[in-house]
Design a protein around this motif. Structure first.
Motif, mmCIF file in Angstrom:
data_model
loop_
_atom_site.group_PDB
_atom_site.id
_atom_site.type_symbol
_atom_site.label_atom_id
_atom_site.label_comp_id
_atom_site.label_asym_id
_atom_site.label_seq_id
_atom_site.Cartn_x
_atom_site.Cartn_y
_atom_site.Cartn_z
ATOM 1 N N GLY A 177 9.633 25.296 75.810
ATOM 2 C CA GLY A 177 9.388 25.857 74.483
ATOM 3 C C GLY A 177 9.166 27.358 74.569
ATOM 4 O O GLY A 177 9.760 28.048 75.407
ATOM 5 N N ASP A 178 8.304 27.870 73.712
ATOM 6 C CA ASP A 178 7.988 29.296 73.695
ATOM 7 C C ASP A 178 7.239 29.665 74.974
ATOM 8 O O ASP A 178 6.152 29.140 75.233
ATOM 9 N N ALA A 179 7.794 30.564 75.763
ATOM 10 C CA ALA A 179 7.224 30.884 77.068
ATOM 11 C C ALA A 179 5.822 31.469 76.968
ATOM 12 O O ALA A 179 4.935 31.124 77.762
ATOM 13 N N GLU A 180 5.593 32.362 76.005
ATOM 14 C CA GLU A 180 4.271 32.992 75.886
ATOM 15 C C GLU A 180 3.209 31.979 75.471
ATOM 16 O O GLU A 180 2.087 31.984 75.983
ATOM 17 N N ARG A 181 3.557 31.095 74.566
ATOM 18 C CA ARG A 181 2.605 30.055 74.161
ATOM 19 C C ARG A 181 2.341 29.091 75.305
ATOM 20 O O ARG A 181 1.223 28.599 75.485
ATOM 21 N N ALA A 182 3.381 28.802 76.083
ATOM 22 C CA ALA A 182 3.208 27.911 77.232
ATOM 23 C C ALA A 182 2.233 28.520 78.237
ATOM 24 O O ALA A 182 1.412 27.805 78.827
ATOM 25 N N LYS A 183 2.304 29.828 78.423
ATOM 26 C CA LYS A 183 1.362 30.499 79.327
ATOM 27 C C LYS A 183 -0.071 30.390 78.790
ATOM 28 O O LYS A 183 -1.023 30.196 79.561
ATOM 29 N N GLU A 184 -0.225 30.503 77.488
ATOM 30 C CA GLU A 184 -1.551 30.355 76.884
ATOM 31 C C GLU A 184 -2.076 28.940 77.065
ATOM 32 O O GLU A 184 -3.272 28.728 77.318
ATOM 33 N N VAL A 185 -1.182 27.958 76.939
ATOM 34 C CA VAL A 185 -1.573 26.563 77.170
ATOM 35 C C VAL A 185 -2.035 26.390 78.607
ATOM 36 O O VAL A 185 -3.050 25.734 78.879
ATOM 37 N N PHE A 186 -1.319 26.999 79.546
ATOM 38 C CA PHE A 186 -1.674 26.886 80.964
ATOM 39 C C PHE A 186 -3.067 27.449 81.222
ATOM 40 O O PHE A 186 -3.911 26.795 81.845
ATOM 41 N N TYR A 187 -3.331 28.662 80.761
ATOM 42 C CA TYR A 187 -4.608 29.307 81.031
ATOM 43 C C TYR A 187 -5.761 28.684 80.234
ATOM 44 O O TYR A 187 -6.922 28.844 80.599
ATOM 45 N N GLY A 188 -5.440 27.949 79.168
ATOM 46 C CA GLY A 188 -6.489 27.323 78.377
ATOM 47 C C GLY A 188 -6.815 25.911 78.807
ATOM 48 O O GLY A 188 -7.753 25.305 78.278
ATOM 49 N N GLY A 189 -6.079 25.370 79.781
ATOM 50 C CA GLY A 189 -6.289 23.988 80.206
ATOM 51 C C GLY A 189 -7.154 23.850 81.438
ATOM 52 O O GLY A 189 -7.659 24.842 81.988
ATOM 53 N N ASN A 190 -7.331 22.633 81.890
ATOM 54 C CA ASN A 190 -8.126 22.324 83.076
ATOM 55 C C ASN A 190 -7.213 22.059 84.259
ATOM 56 O O ASN A 190 -6.076 21.615 84.107
ATOM 57 N N VAL A 191 -7.748 22.301 85.454
ATOM 58 C CA VAL A 191 -6.993 21.993 86.664
ATOM 59 C C VAL A 191 -6.873 20.486 86.818
ATOM 60 O O VAL A 191 -5.821 19.952 87.145
ATOM 61 N N ALA A 192 -7.975 19.791 86.586
ATOM 62 C CA ALA A 192 -7.977 18.335 86.667
ATOM 63 C C ALA A 192 -7.544 17.754 85.330
ATOM 64 O O ALA A 192 -7.086 18.456 84.439
ATOM 65 N N GLY A 193 -7.710 16.444 85.188
ATOM 66 C CA GLY A 193 -7.331 15.791 83.955
ATOM 67 C C GLY A 193 -8.280 16.095 82.820
ATOM 68 O O GLY A 193 -9.300 16.762 82.995
ATOM 69 N N LYS A 194 -7.955 15.592 81.630
ATOM 70 C CA LYS A 194 -8.761 15.875 80.447
ATOM 71 C C LYS A 194 -10.046 15.063 80.400
ATOM 72 O O LYS A 194 -10.969 15.404 79.670
ATOM 73 N N THR A 195 -10.116 13.961 81.173
ATOM 74 C CA THR A 195 -11.300 13.115 81.173
ATOM 75 C C THR A 195 -12.158 13.416 82.399
ATOM 76 O O THR A 195 -11.698 13.259 83.533
ATOM 77 N N ALA A 196 -13.378 13.867 82.178
ATOM 78 C CA ALA A 196 -14.280 14.175 83.289
ATOM 79 C C ALA A 196 -14.758 12.889 83.949
ATOM 80 O O ALA A 196 -15.227 11.966 83.279
ATOM 81 N N ILE A 197 -14.620 12.831 85.285
ATOM 82 C CA ILE A 197 -15.061 11.663 86.050
ATOM 83 C C ILE A 197 -16.023 12.132 87.128
ATOM 84 O O ILE A 197 -15.695 13.009 87.935
ATOM 85 N N THR A 198 -17.225 11.575 87.146
ATOM 86 C CA THR A 198 -18.251 11.960 88.109
ATOM 87 C C THR A 198 -18.608 10.764 88.974
ATOM 88 O O THR A 198 -18.852 9.665 88.466
ATOM 89 N N TYR A 199 -18.627 11.002 90.293
ATOM 90 C CA TYR A 199 -19.011 9.946 91.225
ATOM 91 C C TYR A 199 -20.449 10.195 91.699
ATOM 92 O O TYR A 199 -20.780 11.279 92.179
ATOM 93 N N GLU A 200 -21.302 9.197 91.531
ATOM 94 C CA GLU A 200 -22.704 9.322 91.906
ATOM 95 C C GLU A 200 -23.057 8.224 92.907
ATOM 96 O O GLU A 200 -22.636 7.064 92.765
ATOM 97 N N ARG A 201 -23.803 8.608 93.918
ATOM 98 C CA ARG A 201 -24.172 7.652 94.948
ATOM 99 C C ARG A 201 -25.019 6.542 94.353
ATOM 100 O O ARG A 201 -26.000 6.810 93.667
ATOM 101 N N PRO A 202 -24.654 5.267 94.606
ATOM 102 C CA PRO A 202 -25.459 4.157 94.082
ATOM 103 C C PRO A 202 -26.888 4.220 94.606
ATOM 104 O O PRO A 202 -27.122 4.555 95.760
ATOM 105 N N LYS A 203 -27.825 3.922 93.744
ATOM 106 C CA LYS A 203 -29.228 3.964 94.145
ATOM 107 C C LYS A 203 -29.579 2.716 94.932
ATOM 108 O O LYS A 203 -29.024 1.639 94.736
ATOM 109 N N SER A 204 -30.526 2.863 95.849
ATOM 110 C CA SER A 204 -30.979 1.733 96.642
ATOM 111 C C SER A 204 -31.833 0.810 95.785
ATOM 112 O O SER A 204 -32.262 1.157 94.687
ATOM 113 N N ILE A 205 -32.109 -0.394 96.327
ATOM 114 C CA ILE A 205 -32.944 -1.354 95.610
ATOM 115 C C ILE A 205 -34.335 -0.783 95.380
ATOM 116 O O ILE A 205 -34.933 -0.969 94.315
ATOM 117 N N ALA A 206 -34.842 -0.033 96.382
ATOM 118 C CA ALA A 206 -36.172 0.563 96.244
ATOM 119 C C ALA A 206 -36.197 1.588 95.118
ATOM 120 O O ALA A 206 -37.149 1.662 94.331
#
Length: 220
Positions: A177-206
């Motif tokens: 499409g429009d090259a200048e707008r595509a560049k704006e889309v690139f710089y306005g986006g995230n490196v990873a996906g749109k859904t944030a995923i966080t991995y947390e260590r499972p807590k012990s029974i204690a």
């Protein structure tokens, strides 16, 4: 509406108010900007012109609802145009090349559909269903106005770290499409996906037991 269009949008709204000899405040400009965020400056400008030249409604200063009413049909039009652009890129660019479209909603939709390579390998008999799903999702994203998206849709190529290990730059994406707008889309986006995923260590029974005791103490 892209950030570069905001100054022109502010001037447009101010000029329309001046045409009707009405003042415009910062609050009014903010309301206009929030309501028209899903649309391009060109679409808003055409909607303003349509209102001003209307024989009945044109005698009054347009309100946000008046212009949004005119623009309501453009969600469907924009989705269909986005699908046509995507379909053309699928056949001309292909699954092995990274792509950046000039519309962030396309990025979000394609990510939801499983990514660029999977989309490109869709069988012809499934394109009708794919088009319907694409357009529905595209309308949903443009209706939201703001959302996270992946800045670059990766093709079916070697992983990024393979290039880094060899000291090679990543392959340049195809701008769709429009090259200048595509560049704006690139710089306005995230490196990873749109859904944030966080991995947390499972807590012990204690730890879980201690949390339960603490929660009971608070409730008491």
């Amino acid at each position: 509406m892209s950030p570069t269009e905001i100054p022109g949008f502010v001037k447009l709204v101010s000029d329309v108010h001046a045409y009707y000899r009405q003042p415009v405040s910062e609050f009014v400009l903010q309301v206009w900007q929030q309501a028209c965020q899903p649309f391009t400056l060109e679409q808003v400008s055409k909607a303003m012109s349509a209102h001003v030249t209307d024989a009945e409604r044109g005698v009054y200063l347009p309100k946000v609802a008046d212009v949004v009413r005119v623009l309501a049909g453009t969600h469907t039009d924009r989705a269909q145009l986005a699908w046509g652009k995507t379909l053309e890129a699928m056949s001309t660019v292909g699954a092995y090349t990274d792509v950046v479209f000039d519309d962030p909603a396309i990025h979000a939709v394609i990510e939801d559909m499983g990514g660029w390579p999977k989309l490109c390998r869709t069988e012809t008999k499934e394109l009708g269903y794919l088009q319907h799903r694409f357009c529905e999702s595209h309308r949903a994203y443009t209706g939201r106005g703001t959302f996270d998206y992946q800045r670059r849709l990766n093709g079916d190529r070697s992983p990024d770290n393979d290039y880094e290990k060899k000291g090679l730059p990543l392959p340049k994406p195809a701008l769709i499409g429009d090259a200048e707008r595509a560049k704006e889309v690139f710089y306005g986006g995230n490196v990873a996906g749109k859904t944030a995923i966080t991995y947390e260590r499972p807590k012990s029974i204690a730890d879980l037991a201690a949390m339960a005791i603490e929660r009971q103490a608070v409730q008491a």
